[in-house]
Design an enzyme around this catalytic site. Sequence first.
Site, PDB file in Angstrom:
ATOM      1  N   ARG A  21       0.829  -1.213   0.000  1.00 31.90           N
ATOM      2  CA  ARG A  21       0.000   0.000   0.000  1.00 31.90           C
ATOM      3  C   ARG A  21       0.865   1.267   0.000  1.00 31.90           C
ATOM      4  NH1 ARG A  21      -3.197  -3.369   3.420  1.00 31.90           N
ATOM      5  NH2 ARG A  21      -2.295  -2.461   5.303  1.00 31.90           N
ATOM      6  N   ASN A  41      -4.493 -19.130  12.416  1.00 33.69           N
ATOM      7  CA  ASN A  41      -4.008 -20.064  13.460  1.00 33.69           C
ATOM      8  C   ASN A  41      -4.905 -20.016  14.708  1.00 33.69           C
ATOM      9  OD1 ASN A  41      -2.652 -17.611  13.297  1.00 33.69           O
ATOM     10  ND2 ASN A  41      -0.631 -18.556  13.325  1.00 33.69           N
ATOM     11  N   CYS A  42      -5.431 -18.822  15.008  1.00 35.69           N
ATOM     12  CA  CYS A  42      -6.261 -18.696  16.212  1.00 35.69           C
ATOM     13  C   CYS A  42      -7.586 -19.451  16.076  1.00 35.69           C
ATOM     14  CB  CYS A  42      -6.536 -17.221  16.510  1.00 35.69           C
ATOM     15  SG  CYS A  42      -5.022 -16.246  16.565  1.00 35.69           S
ATOM     16  N   ALA A 277      12.878  -7.765  12.233  1.00 36.90           N
ATOM     17  CA  ALA A 277      12.131  -8.935  12.712  1.00 36.90           C
ATOM     18  C   ALA A 277      10.940  -8.502  13.561  1.00 36.90           C
ATOM     19  CB  ALA A 277      13.047  -9.861  13.519  1.00 36.90           C
ATOM     20  N   ASP A 280       6.124 -13.390  17.040  1.00 29.51           N
ATOM     21  CA  ASP A 280       6.427 -14.299  18.155  1.00 29.51           C
ATOM     22  C   ASP A 280       7.919 -14.558  18.339  1.00 29.51           C
ATOM     23  OD1 ASP A 280       3.733 -14.563  18.461  1.00 29.51           O
ATOM     24  OD2 ASP A 280       3.642 -16.716  18.023  1.00 29.51           O
ATOM     25  N   LYS A 431     -22.993   2.223  37.085  1.00 28.53           N
ATOM     26  CA  LYS A 431     -21.641   2.119  37.660  1.00 28.53           C
ATOM     27  C   LYS A 431     -21.047   0.814  37.135  1.00 28.53           C
ATOM     28  CE  LYS A 431     -23.125   3.139  41.931  1.00 28.53           C
ATOM     29  NZ  LYS A 431     -23.138   3.227  43.388  1.00 28.53           N
TER      30      LYS A 431
HETATM   31  P1  FAD Z   1       3.088 -17.020  12.626  1.00 34.62           P
HETATM   32  O1  FAD Z   1       1.767 -16.414  12.425  1.00 34.62           O
HETATM   33  O2  FAD Z   1       3.170 -18.342  13.278  1.00 34.62           O
HETATM   34  O3  FAD Z   1       3.803 -17.108  11.213  1.00 34.62           O
HETATM   35  C1  FAD Z   1       5.111 -17.597  11.091  1.00 34.62           C
HETATM   36  C2  FAD Z   1       5.242 -18.334   9.782  1.00 34.62           C
HETATM   37  O4  FAD Z   1       6.617 -18.384   9.427  1.00 34.62           O
HETATM   38  C3  FAD Z   1       4.790 -19.790   9.877  1.00 34.62           C
HETATM   39  O5  FAD Z   1       3.765 -20.070   8.955  1.00 34.62           O
HETATM   40  C4  FAD Z   1       6.062 -20.597   9.575  1.00 34.62           C
HETATM   41  O6  FAD Z   1       5.810 -21.767   8.818  1.00 34.62           O
HETATM   42  C5  FAD Z   1       6.889 -19.605   8.779  1.00 34.62           C
HETATM   43  N1  FAD Z   1       8.331 -19.861   8.851  1.00 34.62           N
HETATM   44  C6  FAD Z   1       9.068 -20.128   9.962  1.00 34.62           C
HETATM   45  N2  FAD Z   1      10.369 -20.279   9.625  1.00 34.62           N
HETATM   46  C7  FAD Z   1      10.455 -20.113   8.283  1.00 34.62           C
HETATM   47  C8  FAD Z   1      11.512 -20.151   7.354  1.00 34.62           C
HETATM   48  N3  FAD Z   1      12.765 -20.397   7.746  1.00 34.62           N
HETATM   49  N4  FAD Z   1      11.236 -19.960   6.057  1.00 34.62           N
HETATM   50  C9  FAD Z   1       9.960 -19.703   5.655  1.00 34.62           C
HETATM   51  N5  FAD Z   1       8.916 -19.656   6.483  1.00 34.62           N
HETATM   52  C10 FAD Z   1       9.153 -19.841   7.784  1.00 34.62           C
HETATM   53  N6  FAD Z   1      -3.034 -15.276  19.603  1.00 34.62           N
HETATM   54  C11 FAD Z   1      -3.996 -14.461  20.077  1.00 34.62           C
HETATM   55  O7  FAD Z   1      -3.723 -13.285  20.321  1.00 34.62           O
HETATM   56  N7  FAD Z   1      -5.272 -14.915  20.277  1.00 34.62           N
HETATM   57  C12 FAD Z   1      -5.632 -16.197  20.019  1.00 34.62           C
HETATM   58  O8  FAD Z   1      -6.800 -16.581  20.174  1.00 34.62           O
HETATM   59  C13 FAD Z   1      -4.634 -17.081  19.557  1.00 34.62           C
HETATM   60  N8  FAD Z   1      -4.932 -18.362  19.321  1.00 34.62           N
HETATM   61  C14 FAD Z   1      -3.972 -19.189  18.830  1.00 34.62           C
HETATM   62  C15 FAD Z   1      -4.305 -20.510  18.588  1.00 34.62           C
HETATM   63  C16 FAD Z   1      -3.361 -21.375  18.084  1.00 34.62           C
HETATM   64  C17 FAD Z   1      -3.724 -22.810  17.845  1.00 34.62           C
HETATM   65  C18 FAD Z   1      -2.055 -20.897  17.788  1.00 34.62           C
HETATM   66  C19 FAD Z   1      -1.020 -21.821  17.227  1.00 34.62           C
HETATM   67  C20 FAD Z   1      -1.706 -19.582  18.039  1.00 34.62           C
HETATM   68  C21 FAD Z   1      -2.659 -18.718  18.568  1.00 34.62           C
HETATM   69  N9  FAD Z   1      -2.359 -17.385  18.845  1.00 34.62           N
HETATM   70  C22 FAD Z   1      -3.323 -16.564  19.345  1.00 34.62           C
HETATM   71  C23 FAD Z   1      -0.997 -16.854  18.645  1.00 34.62           C
HETATM   72  C24 FAD Z   1      -0.867 -16.134  17.308  1.00 34.62           C
HETATM   73  O9  FAD Z   1      -1.335 -16.959  16.291  1.00 34.62           O
HETATM   74  C25 FAD Z   1       0.579 -15.764  17.092  1.00 34.62           C
HETATM   75  O10 FAD Z   1       0.979 -14.907  18.124  1.00 34.62           O
HETATM   76  C26 FAD Z   1       0.833 -15.076  15.749  1.00 34.62           C
HETATM   77  O11 FAD Z   1       0.407 -15.874  14.692  1.00 34.62           O
HETATM   78  C27 FAD Z   1       2.324 -14.769  15.591  1.00 34.62           C
HETATM   79  O12 FAD Z   1       2.570 -14.228  14.337  1.00 34.62           O
HETATM   80  P2  FAD Z   1       3.981 -14.483  13.633  1.00 34.62           P
HETATM   81  O13 FAD Z   1       3.920 -13.810  12.301  1.00 34.62           O
HETATM   82  O14 FAD Z   1       5.071 -14.137  14.559  1.00 34.62           O
HETATM   83  O15 FAD Z   1       4.050 -16.047  13.440  1.00 34.62           O
END
Ligand code: FAD
Length: 550
Positions: A21, A41-42, A277, A280, A431
Amino acid sequence: MKVVIIGGVAGGMSAATRLRRLNEDAEIIILEKGPYVSFANCGLPYYVAGEIEDRSKLLVQTPESLKARFNLDVRPNSEAVSINAETKEVTVKAEAEEYNLSYDKLILSPGASPLVPPINGLDEAENIFTLRSVPDVDAISEFIEKKQPKSAVVIGAGFIGLEMAESLAHRGMDVTIVEKAPHVLPTLDEEMAAYITKELKDNGVKVYTELAAFSFENNGKTIILENGERLNSDLTLLSVGVKPNTSVAETAGIETGIRGGIIVDERYETSQKDIYAVGDAVVVKQQINQQDAMISLASPANRQGRQVADVTSGISRQNKGSIGTAIVRVFDQVAASTGLSEFQLKEAGELFDVVHIQGKSHAGYYPNAGTILLKLIFNPQTGKLYGAQAVGTDGIDKRIDILATAIKAEMTVKDLPELEFTYAPPFGSAKDPVNMAGYAALNILEGVSESIQWHELEEKKQAGHVLLDVRSESELKTNGRMKNAVHIPLDSLRDRLSELPERQPLIVSCHSGLRSYVAERILKQHGYDVKNLDGAFALYSMVKPERIEN
Ligand code: FAD
């Protein structure tokens, strides 16, 4: 500008779309190790439960839809295996081939992976799962369809463990939870988590705490706990926490910090130039105390993704940190929290005070009002808000969201009575519980009321304090008596003061803490040394049921 993003879900895809964007001409390539990008994922636990019926709803975007709308080059099944920060290249393994990809800016959002503790017998087991991705949920769903498991054990009772315990119970399994910490939901304090333990047990889930799984036998069908107890399990979910995915960052020599998380500066830049970066995988500042923390939640990951796109596009943006705001539904109860817990503050040696108030989700006289137990944790000198927790059936999200906003806005307990909310009987109360918690905390701050906590009562009684219960006789008959309490109903207290010991300090309790506060004020003004039992009978009986007599 050529931007390569590693990880195509929450943080990675937020970064990619915002980048587009802002930069119509940029080349944006997203590498995703797994077969899907931008998936929910959630939502995975709710798909297991059958609440989300259509699997395709989990796939929020596809490479094709992202190409069409955002002109993104999305590459699933493409793992970044190493980074050369000098030549600014990423080595990618994509099915059979391996290739190098150059970048001007590299954004890492590789997320975290479920922790798998080295438990004996794990390798031979055929029925043990973790949950992070769509392939994980597919494996669990296929196992349930094929094997029709009757029993399930969930090891680890954090948010995902509890959501899955509920989901597996909905699928007809006899569910047992095993948690190593002293109580389920370790992010909540003990007395608040007690409500969730009760809800689990009321719904037939067995709960073991302060016990870890020691080994697996019989191809995983038998779990031996630390105390020697044996559990049968047709299906086991390991949900004992996550570890950041930092192996690819380490190949670039990027610095890591607590729990192996990637260290970034206020602009999300790592120790290597032009490599950023988010999500998570990174160490953040806990905004309340500025300590390093790992906060694995979707909202911070999405925000950080957007902000890193701004930063790499030349817009000034600061990573202010996170406070950790989370919610979980467990059958009919909801538990939510924001900020620091009492447990964390104790560990850090901080000065804090606590109030618990019981309120209603909307006007009590309007049908279906749910009870809310709200806990506020604050600095007793400055009123600074440290954290809040709530449990109940309805309106929990609203109260914790308000308090999370108040914490982010650096409000103090003095500001809470000033907050004005929408009100009509079906929606709230004149309240609101948030206002009431503010009043209660302000009373402590200004010395109008003094309280003790549920865990201090026995010690105080042994030190000579007298417990005075001001509930009505009928309440005692219906709900039970607190051991060794003097009983004088509030409405006859002024006439029966002579029955109270004059020299011993008093602790006063009622059902929820409101009438005991009124009693405390009466007694204080008659010269008694008196404190209020915070949370009163309702909270005390939940966390100390053995101290209640019928
Ligand atoms: P992710 O969304 O996990 O994305 C990371 C991606 O990077 C993955 O798909 C992985 O395959 C890819 N990857 C890793 N290494 C490499 C590599 N070397 N090369 C290429 N790709 C790579 N949070 C909430 O706030 N509320 C909720 O209700 C909640 N429920 C959840 C339920 C579940 C079952 C899970 C698993 C998580 C939940 N979370 C929730 C947490 C939330 O999903 C994460 O905090 C969020 O997705 C983190 O985002 P991210 O981009 O850091 O990682």
